[in-house]
Scaffold this active site. Structure first.
Site, PDB file in Angstrom:
ATOM      1  N   TYR A   1     -77.758 -13.955   3.317  1.00  0.00           N
ATOM      2  CA  TYR A   1     -78.441 -12.802   2.435  1.00  0.00           C
ATOM      3  C   TYR A   1     -78.095 -11.300   3.263  1.00  0.00           C
ATOM      4  CZ  TYR A   1     -82.416  -9.451   1.247  1.00  0.00           C
ATOM      5  OH  TYR A   1     -83.255  -8.453   1.010  1.00  0.00           O
TER       6      TYR A   1
ATOM      7  N   SER B   1     -81.113  -3.878   3.000  1.00  0.00           N
ATOM      8  CA  SER B   1     -81.915  -4.654   3.772  1.00  0.00           C
ATOM      9  C   SER B   1     -81.611  -4.399   5.053  1.00  0.00           C
ATOM     10  CB  SER B   1     -82.179  -6.138   3.610  1.00  0.00           C
ATOM     11  OG  SER B   1     -82.547  -6.856   4.263  1.00  0.00           O
TER      12      SER B   1
HETATM   13  N1  LIG Z   1     -89.602  -7.872   0.529  1.00  0.00           N
HETATM   14  C1  LIG Z   1     -88.947  -7.599   1.557  1.00  0.00           C
HETATM   15  O1  LIG Z   1     -89.553  -7.475   2.577  1.00  0.00           O
HETATM   16  C2  LIG Z   1     -87.650  -6.860   1.336  1.00  0.00           C
HETATM   17  C3  LIG Z   1     -87.038  -6.214   2.395  1.00  0.00           C
HETATM   18  C4  LIG Z   1     -85.717  -5.899   2.329  1.00  0.00           C
HETATM   19  C5  LIG Z   1     -85.201  -5.677   1.204  1.00  0.00           C
HETATM   20  N2  LIG Z   1     -85.561  -6.150   0.267  1.00  0.00           N
HETATM   21  C6  LIG Z   1     -85.022  -5.925  -1.147  1.00  0.00           C
HETATM   22  O2  LIG Z   1     -85.916  -5.087  -1.696  1.00  0.00           O
HETATM   23  C7  LIG Z   1     -85.402  -5.580  -3.125  1.00  0.00           C
HETATM   24  C8  LIG Z   1     -86.782  -5.980  -4.182  1.00  0.00           C
HETATM   25  O3  LIG Z   1     -87.210  -7.154  -3.647  1.00  0.00           O
HETATM   26  P1  LIG Z   1     -88.881  -7.670  -3.621  1.00  0.00           P
HETATM   27  O4  LIG Z   1     -89.014  -7.935  -2.228  1.00  0.00           O
HETATM   28  O5  LIG Z   1     -89.522  -6.697  -4.527  1.00  0.00           O
HETATM   29  O6  LIG Z   1     -88.601  -8.921  -4.615  1.00  0.00           O
HETATM   30  P2  LIG Z   1     -89.544  -9.553  -5.723  1.00  0.00           P
HETATM   31  O7  LIG Z   1     -90.837  -8.998  -5.756  1.00  0.00           O
HETATM   32  O8  LIG Z   1     -89.247 -11.019  -5.437  1.00  0.00           O
HETATM   33  O9  LIG Z   1     -88.619  -9.059  -6.907  1.00  0.00           O
HETATM   34  C9  LIG Z   1     -87.503  -9.437  -7.387  1.00  0.00           C
HETATM   35  C10 LIG Z   1     -87.113  -8.954  -8.943  1.00  0.00           C
HETATM   36  O10 LIG Z   1     -85.917  -9.289  -9.061  1.00  0.00           O
HETATM   37  C11 LIG Z   1     -86.074  -9.994 -10.373  1.00  0.00           C
HETATM   38  N3  LIG Z   1     -84.538 -11.045 -10.270  1.00  0.00           N
HETATM   39  C12 LIG Z   1     -84.393 -11.661  -9.388  1.00  0.00           C
HETATM   40  N4  LIG Z   1     -82.985 -12.357  -9.423  1.00  0.00           N
HETATM   41  C13 LIG Z   1     -82.590 -11.666 -10.705  1.00  0.00           C
HETATM   42  C14 LIG Z   1     -81.534 -11.859 -11.404  1.00  0.00           C
HETATM   43  N5  LIG Z   1     -80.398 -12.778 -11.032  1.00  0.00           N
HETATM   44  N6  LIG Z   1     -81.238 -11.092 -12.500  1.00  0.00           N
HETATM   45  C15 LIG Z   1     -82.136 -10.216 -12.899  1.00  0.00           C
HETATM   46  N7  LIG Z   1     -83.387 -10.029 -12.343  1.00  0.00           N
HETATM   47  C16 LIG Z   1     -83.749 -10.732 -11.180  1.00  0.00           C
HETATM   48  C17 LIG Z   1     -87.151 -10.700 -10.266  1.00  0.00           C
HETATM   49  O11 LIG Z   1     -87.369 -11.442 -11.545  1.00  0.00           O
HETATM   50  P3  LIG Z   1     -87.092 -12.795 -11.985  1.00  0.00           P
HETATM   51  O12 LIG Z   1     -87.301 -13.900 -11.027  1.00  0.00           O
HETATM   52  O13 LIG Z   1     -87.880 -13.163 -13.233  1.00  0.00           O
HETATM   53  O14 LIG Z   1     -85.674 -12.364 -12.279  1.00  0.00           O
HETATM   54  C18 LIG Z   1     -88.215  -9.768  -9.986  1.00  0.00           C
HETATM   55  O15 LIG Z   1     -88.170  -8.891 -10.919  1.00  0.00           O
HETATM   56  C19 LIG Z   1     -84.516  -6.737  -3.200  1.00  0.00           C
HETATM   57  O16 LIG Z   1     -83.010  -6.004  -3.248  1.00  0.00           O
HETATM   58  C20 LIG Z   1     -84.543  -7.212  -1.847  1.00  0.00           C
HETATM   59  O17 LIG Z   1     -83.314  -7.774  -1.215  1.00  0.00           O
HETATM   60  C21 LIG Z   1     -86.938  -6.726   0.307  1.00  0.00           C
END
Ligand SMILES: NC(=O)c1ccc[n+]([C@@H]2O[C@H](COP(=O)([O-])OP(=O)(O)OC[C@H]3O[C@@H](n4cnc5c(N)ncnc54)[C@H](OP(=O)(O)O)[C@@H]3O)[C@@H](O)[C@H]2O)c1
Length: 231
Positions: A152, A139
């Site tokens: 985070y 991130s």
């Molecule tokens: N969105 C942004 O703006 C952004 C920016 C920078 C970086 N990121 C990074 O991108 C990545 C993906 O994030 P996203 O935005 O796509 O999030 P998201 O749509 O909320 O998806 C998160 C996924 O991780 C799963 N998850 C969460 N905790 C878990 C655990 N303990 N064990 C197994 N599965 C777990 C969730 O399902 P369940 O809840 O059912 O477990 C879901 O499938 C992350 O590493 C995040 O830090 C996101």
């Protein structure tokens, strides 16, 4: 067929990446805690005709991590591990003075400890692959100091450093820390619910990951926005 393990693949970036890899012929092992959403995602991804195993569970559970790697072994090995599942530590995010220490512990456990645990479990199979690759989804908050993103961000900075050291210790692998940039996902909405500015959909960020897999640059830290622009 190459085999990938993607954590957090029931929605957001993990699901979009799973779909794109399946479309390119990858066999997949997918995880998330919520079984219903994961099963639905796996069914959708299966339409591309490759093998998809969906294993509900929490990445912090060592037994679950072993199951993920065992499922990949049944497909022939592990060519790519994507540590994508993530915890914020507080939802919505709060300033450090208010950050529950239990939340920080959880962010470190999910984003760092579990990610390394999965690397350790998969390492023999990654080394055996002709193109063993580890991606840690990082991130912007790992590198920049934004108010409320401290816990985070610290966990993502730790994940970046693990990736950097792993790349020194395992020169036969590609190890990339990838900052996907902001995306319109559940994680972002949970972090900053009042921020309703439009953000890119995860599917729009996936080509940056595909470019890394196609071009296989040296191990290091990469930002999706730059990868998408510099063609
Ligand atoms: N969105 C942004 O703006 C952004 C920016 C920078 C970086 N990121 C990074 O991108 C990545 C993906 O994030 P996203 O935005 O796509 O999030 P998201 O749509 O909320 O998806 C998160 C996924 O991780 C799963 N998850 C969460 N905790 C878990 C655990 N303990 N064990 C197994 N599965 C777990 C969730 O399902 P369940 O809840 O059912 O477990 C879901 O499938 C992350 O590493 C995040 O830090 C996101």
């Amino acid at each position: 067929m190459p085999v990938a393990i993607i954590t957090g693949a029931s929605k957001g970036l993990g699901r979009a990446l799973a779909d794109a890899l399946a479309a390119r012929g990858w066999d997949l092992v997918l995880d998330a805690r919520g079984a219903e959403a994961l099963t639905e995602a796996a069914q959708a991804v299966s339409r591309h005709g490759t093998r998809v195993t969906a294993l509900p569970g929490d990445v912090t559970d060592a037994g679950h991590r072993s199951e993920l790697v065992a499922a990949a072994w049944k497909f022939g090995g592990v060519d790519l591990l994507v540590n994508n599942a993530s915890a914020l530590g507080a939802e919505p995010l709060v300033r450090l003075e208010k950050l529950p220490l239990e939340g920080l512990r959880r962010a470190l456990e999910v984003n760092v400890v579990a990610a390394l645990g999965l690397v350790q479990e998969a390492l023999p199979l990654l080394r055996a692959s002709e193109a063993g690759t580890v991606i840690g989804v990082s991130s912007d908050a790992a590198a920049e100091a934004y108010e409320t993103w401290g816990g985070y961000g610290a966990s993502k900075a730790a994940l970046d450093h693990l990736a950097a050291v792993l790349s020194e210790e395992e020169p036969g692998l590609r190890v990339w820390a990838v900052d996907p940039g902001d995306m319109a996902t559940g994680l972002y909405a949970a972090a900053v619910p009042e921020d309703r500015d439009p953000r890119p959909e995860p599917a729009g960020v996936v080509p940056a990951f595909l470019r890394l897999l196609d071009e296989r640059p040296v191990s290091g830290r990469y930002g999706a926005p730059a990868l998408l622009e510099e063609r």
